[in-house]
Design an enzyme around this catalytic site. Structure first.
Site, PDB file in Angstrom:
ATOM      1  N   ASP A 484       0.898  -1.364   0.057  1.00 19.95           N
ATOM      2  CA  ASP A 484       0.053  -0.071  -0.102  1.00 19.95           C
ATOM      3  C   ASP A 484       0.833   1.196   0.042  1.00 19.95           C
ATOM      4  O   ASP A 484       0.578   2.459  -0.288  1.00 19.95           O
ATOM      5  CB  ASP A 484      -1.099  -0.124   1.140  1.00 19.95           C
ATOM      6  CG  ASP A 484      -0.586  -0.117   2.493  1.00 19.95           C
ATOM      7  OD1 ASP A 484       0.777  -0.235   2.636  1.00 19.95           O
ATOM      8  OD2 ASP A 484      -1.322  -0.063   3.257  1.00 19.95           O
TER       9      ASP A 484
HETATM   10  C1  LIG Z   1       5.281  -6.877  16.784  1.00 15.46           C
HETATM   11  C2  LIG Z   1       6.340  -6.194  16.270  1.00 15.46           C
HETATM   12  C3  LIG Z   1       7.376  -6.940  15.404  1.00 15.46           C
HETATM   13  C4  LIG Z   1       6.672  -4.936  16.361  1.00 15.46           C
HETATM   14  C5  LIG Z   1       7.307  -4.049  15.797  1.00 15.46           C
HETATM   15  C6  LIG Z   1       6.275  -2.844  15.130  1.00 15.46           C
HETATM   16  C7  LIG Z   1       6.116  -3.249  13.593  1.00 15.46           C
HETATM   17  C8  LIG Z   1       5.561  -4.684  13.535  1.00 15.46           C
HETATM   18  C9  LIG Z   1       5.021  -2.386  13.001  1.00 15.46           C
HETATM   19  C10 LIG Z   1       5.513  -0.591  13.359  1.00 15.46           C
HETATM   20  C11 LIG Z   1       5.023   0.042  12.084  1.00 15.46           C
HETATM   21  C12 LIG Z   1       3.956  -0.851  11.582  1.00 15.46           C
HETATM   22  C13 LIG Z   1       2.596  -0.772  12.250  1.00 15.46           C
HETATM   23  C14 LIG Z   1       3.595  -0.513   9.967  1.00 15.46           C
HETATM   24  C15 LIG Z   1       3.242  -1.708   9.195  1.00 15.46           C
HETATM   25  C16 LIG Z   1       3.296  -3.135   9.620  1.00 15.46           C
HETATM   26  C17 LIG Z   1       3.516  -3.210  11.011  1.00 15.46           C
HETATM   27  C18 LIG Z   1       4.764  -2.272  11.716  1.00 15.46           C
HETATM   28  C19 LIG Z   1       5.959  -2.427  10.843  1.00 15.46           C
HETATM   29  C20 LIG Z   1       2.720  -1.243   7.824  1.00 15.46           C
HETATM   30  C21 LIG Z   1       3.756  -1.386   7.046  1.00 15.46           C
HETATM   31  C22 LIG Z   1       1.514  -2.426   7.271  1.00 15.46           C
HETATM   32  C23 LIG Z   1       0.766  -1.813   6.250  1.00 15.46           C
HETATM   33  C24 LIG Z   1      -0.021  -0.682   6.616  1.00 15.46           C
HETATM   34  O1  LIG Z   1      -1.000  -0.252   5.452  1.00 15.46           O
HETATM   35  C25 LIG Z   1       1.005   0.503   6.776  1.00 15.46           C
HETATM   36  C26 LIG Z   1       1.800   0.755   5.646  1.00 15.46           C
HETATM   37  C27 LIG Z   1       0.045   1.594   7.306  1.00 15.46           C
HETATM   38  C28 LIG Z   1       1.976  -0.236   8.068  1.00 15.46           C
HETATM   39  C29 LIG Z   1       3.185   1.164   8.347  1.00 15.46           C
HETATM   40  C30 LIG Z   1       3.423   0.749   9.722  1.00 15.46           C
END
Ligand SMILES: CC(C)=CCC[C@@H](C)[C@H]1CC[C@@]2(C)C3=C(CC[C@]12C)[C@@]1(C)CC[C@H](O)C(C)(C)[C@@H]1CC3
Length: 759
Positions: A484
């Site tokens: 996305d």
């Molecule tokens: C459980 C764990 C590993 C914790 C670490 C945090 C990450 C998993 C999170 C932090 C930012 C996070 C929320 C994110 C995403 C996945 C999970 C993340 C990376 C994604 C890329 C998934 C797809 C979404 O549409 C979007 C692009 C908004 C987010 C962006 C941030």
């Protein structure tokens, strides 16, 4: 004084694929700042501190003060005509304000904090690698402590449990958990804090619940590295999984990349049973955190204990049986020759994957958790290695300073994501002639952040999907492209390419757009849906072995309505500009993706949001996706039901306001006191406007718009309200730019598609 450095990376050990464009980090220089400037910063800090129990989210004010000081030339018509329409006036003010927050390189820096379990990982990682004072100055440490104390849950806030709190949550708005409390307590102690009143309250919170033995598995892990918990009290994290054939559903290469990349260094450290050398502080902590003497702890029972406050995803029995077997049978065998050779081999394979991740992300890593873990892995192999130095140099990429202190962010920023939305918001206002410079800069930024090459070597061997032509969430140095993020960035550049180049700058060349399309098409799953970073590679039933009690749905990369819709919208927009290019495939992809969205609609007409709060977010995305696929309010029952759902949730006095509780409980929940939230309001309005509801009855939109207009601050900013992002069902994360982007976007659409049309 603290300054935010933008797109800078001249220090040794920092490499970049795009000359650091988009990098953001804070530096302290005691020679900077007039007494007035310093006083103003103190004032905003005190402001946060005073109201921290009511307003838990900071407002990114230190950054705003810096932009104000640097006298960033704001654009647009400064003379607001008296007779001008109120909505237009609001938009002009909002754009003028937002343009002043833009970096020279075209992005909008901002705070991406929220989770509270990230800083402890970093501090423990730095402590065990003896680098705390190398990576973090005293000023950093002071601000980190400010942050942690500012987010301690107050004892009088929860009236029902008077004098019962003093802990920390999983995230800034959550209730106290053992994970948050014990790890933050340890962090503060490592930073030199003693047993003051706050710490004693936290200690009481922990001991009242039987001590730290019931911390969830990720907490057990960090405490083990620190010598505060025995490895035998952890469930196995065997690195041998990496040696299994890929055909097995539980092969790590088939997991969600975040789970894969977190469990990779964890299994390395587990396989080595790494523990830092014990010192008096660690020994003292063993006494402070346990209700019974450390050495009399029953570690076998401790493996599966989890405090009720933390338990979001309880282990199914089968998981306990699996870990029990591995723990009691496999692990002892693997310690004996010749099986110990297998472990050595598994560790060396794991190390290769760790190195690949470090190098292909310029030592940023995919996220904050594996960042800290990988750094420790590099250090234990060679404290003097280049790899470790390169890790240390990238620590600052995760730290953000606001009036609540210094935090560790959920990523190395949300630069590309925010810029792509911002462009679409600005264009929706139709005031782009006045804001050309802002658009041109943002356009350059998005062009400069496309990932140009796949990561190195044989992608398959490293379990990597291709990334050429995609965009990441943050900067291309992070390297991990997302479906996305690519979709939104592609939409932004396509829309900009339709503006005169005198306003928006040169359009992106076709070959680069083709690369993006090619990547997107390669990411569609059989069922039509899109996952986040990769194709879905394994089965949902594997969630059974999710060991992280605090997070839901982490094992595989599921398909999401948000990702699917963003891809549909971007491909549809692409088709308008390049009608001949891969037409058949694109049309088929869109049709299948739209069917997927319809198929996962909930009985009440809504969709569950996985990355934003919550049903309003996902329903906005779903409606936009369905419309882009060619369906309309008139011909789609699904869109009509979705609109009815949104309309049914509008608050009595206008607007929408959804609580983060919707995400964890999966039930639509209003904010406390039925207050509206400007971001939810904007999402709902954008969805309803896109569906054409205004032509049936514009009243709900007028009411929503009124809320947005009235919320605007005098300077054109909008207030920061409750936390609006989420991941893995249970943890919340801040999207600080949304308070500006979405009201602009919704009012832009409202002005042009509702007000002007119904005049
Ligand atoms: C459980 C764990 C590993 C914790 C670490 C945090 C990450 C998993 C999170 C932090 C930012 C996070 C929320 C994110 C995403 C996945 C999970 C993340 C990376 C994604 C890329 C998934 C797809 C979404 O549409 C979007 C692009 C908004 C987010 C962006 C941030």
């Amino acid at each position: 004084m603290w300054t935010l450095k933008l797109s800078k990376g001249q220090e040794p050990w920092v490499t970049s694929v795009n000359n650091h464009v988009g990098r953001q980090h804070w530096e302290y220089d005691s020679s900077l700042g007039t007494p007035e400037e310093i006083a103003r910063i103190d004032e905003v800090r005190q402001g946060f501190h005073k109201t921290r129990f009511q307003t838990k989210h900071s407002s990114d004010l230190i950054m705003r003060l810096q932009f104000q000081r640097s006298n960033n030339q704001s654009q647009g018509n400064l003379l607001v005509e008296e007779e001008e329409n109120e909505v237009k006036r609001t938009l002009r003010k909002a754009l003028r304000f937002y343009s002043a927050l833009q970096a020279d390189d075209g992005f909008w820096p901002g705070d991406y904090g929220g989770p509270l379990f990230l800083l402890p990982g970093l501090i423990i990682g730095l402590y065990v690698t003896r680098s705390l004072n190398v990576a973090l100055s005293k000023e950093h440490q002071k601000e980190i402590m400010r942050y942690l104390y500012n987010h301690q849950v107050c004892d009088w806030y929860y009236f029902s449990r008077k004098n019962e709190d003093g802990g920390w949550g999983l995230h800034i708005e959550g209730h106290s958990t053992m994970f948050g409390t014990a790890l933050t307590y340890v962090t503060l102690r490592l930073l030199g804090e003693g047993l003051n009143d706050e710490m004693q309250k936290a200690q009481k919170w922990i001991l009242d619940r039987g001590g730290v033995v019931s911390i969830p598995s990720w907490g057990k892990f960090w405490l083990s590295v620190l010598g505060l918990y025995e490895w035998s009290g952890n469930n196995p994290l065997p690195p041998e999984l990496w040696l299994l054939p890929r055909a097995l559903p539980l092969h790590p290469g088939r997991m969600w990349c975040h789970a894969r990349m977190v469990y990779l260094p964890m299994s390395y450290l587990y396989g080595k049973r790494f523990v830092t050398s014990l010192n008096s502080l660690v020994l003292s902590l063993r006494q402070e955190l346990y209700a019974t003497p450390y050495h009399s702890t029953d570690w076998d029972t401790a493996r599966n204990s989890c405090a009720k406050e933390d338990l979001y995803y309880p282990h199914p029995v089968i998981q306990d049986i699996l870990w029990g077997g591995l723990h009691k049978i496999a692990e002892p065998i693997l310690k004996q020759w010749p099986f110990s050779k297998l472990r050595q081999r598994a560790l060396s394979v794991a190390k290769k994957h760790l190195e690949y991740e470090d190098e292909s992300t310029n030592y940023i890593c995919i996220g904050p958790v594996n960042k800290a873990l990988n750094m420790v892995c590099c250090w234990i192999d060679d404290p003097n290695s280049q790899a470790f130095s390169r890790h240390l140099a990238r620590v600052k990429d995760y730290l953000w300073l606001a009036e609540d202190g210094m935090k560790m962010q959920g990523y190395n920023g949300s630069q590309t994501w925010d810029a792509s939305f911002a462009v679409q918001a600005i264009l929706s206002t139709n005031l782009s002639d006045e804001y050309g410079t802002m658009l041109k800069k943002a356009h350059n930024f998005i062009k400069n952040t496309q990932v140009r090459e796949n990561s190195s070597g044989d992608l398959d061997q490293w379990y990597r999907h291709s990334s050429k032509g995609g965009w990441t969430f943050s900067t291309p140095d992070n390297g991990w492209t997302v479906s996305d993020c690519t979709g939104e960035a592609l939409q932004a550049v396509l829309q900009l390419s339709r503006c005169p180049s005198t306003i928006a700058g040169e359009a992106m060349t076709a070959d680069k757009l083709y690369d993006a399309v090619h990547l997107l098409l390669s990411m569609q799953n059989q069922n039509g849906g899109f996952a986040t970073y990769e194709l879905t590679r394994s089965y949902a039933w594997l969630e059974m072995i999710n060991p992280a009690e605090t997070f839901g749905d982490i094992i595989i990369d599921y398909q999401y309505v948000e990702c699917t819709s963003a891809v549909i919208q971007s491909l549809n927009s692409f088709m308008k500009s390049y009608p001949g290019y891969r037409k058949k495939e694109i049309t088929a992809c869109i049709a299948k993706a739209a069917d997927y969205i319809e198929n996962i609609q909930l009985p009440d007409g809504s969709w569950y949001g996985s990355w934003g709060v919550c049903f309003t977010y996902a329903t906005w995305y779903a409606i936009k996706g369905l419309i882009a696929s060619g369906r309309t309010y008139q011909n789609s029952y699904s869109i009509r039901r979705a609109c009815d759902f949104l309309l049914s949730k509008e608050l009595e006095h206008g607007g929408w306001g959804e609580s983060y509780l919707s995400c964890q409980n999966k039930v639509y929940t209003n904010l406390e006191g039925n207050r509206p939230h400007i971001v939810n309001t904007a999402w709902a309005m954008l969805a309803l406007i896109a569906a054409g509801v205004a032509s049936i009855d514009p009243t709900p939109l007028h009411k929503g718009a009124k809320i947005l207009v009235q919320s605007q601050c005098d300077n054109g900013d909008f207030p920061q309200q409750e936390i609006i992002g989420v991941f893995n069902r249970n943890c919340m994360i801040s999207y600080s730019a949304y308070r500006n982007i979405f009201p602009i976007w919704a009012l832009g659409e409202y002005y042009n598609c509702v007000l002007l049309q119904t005049k």
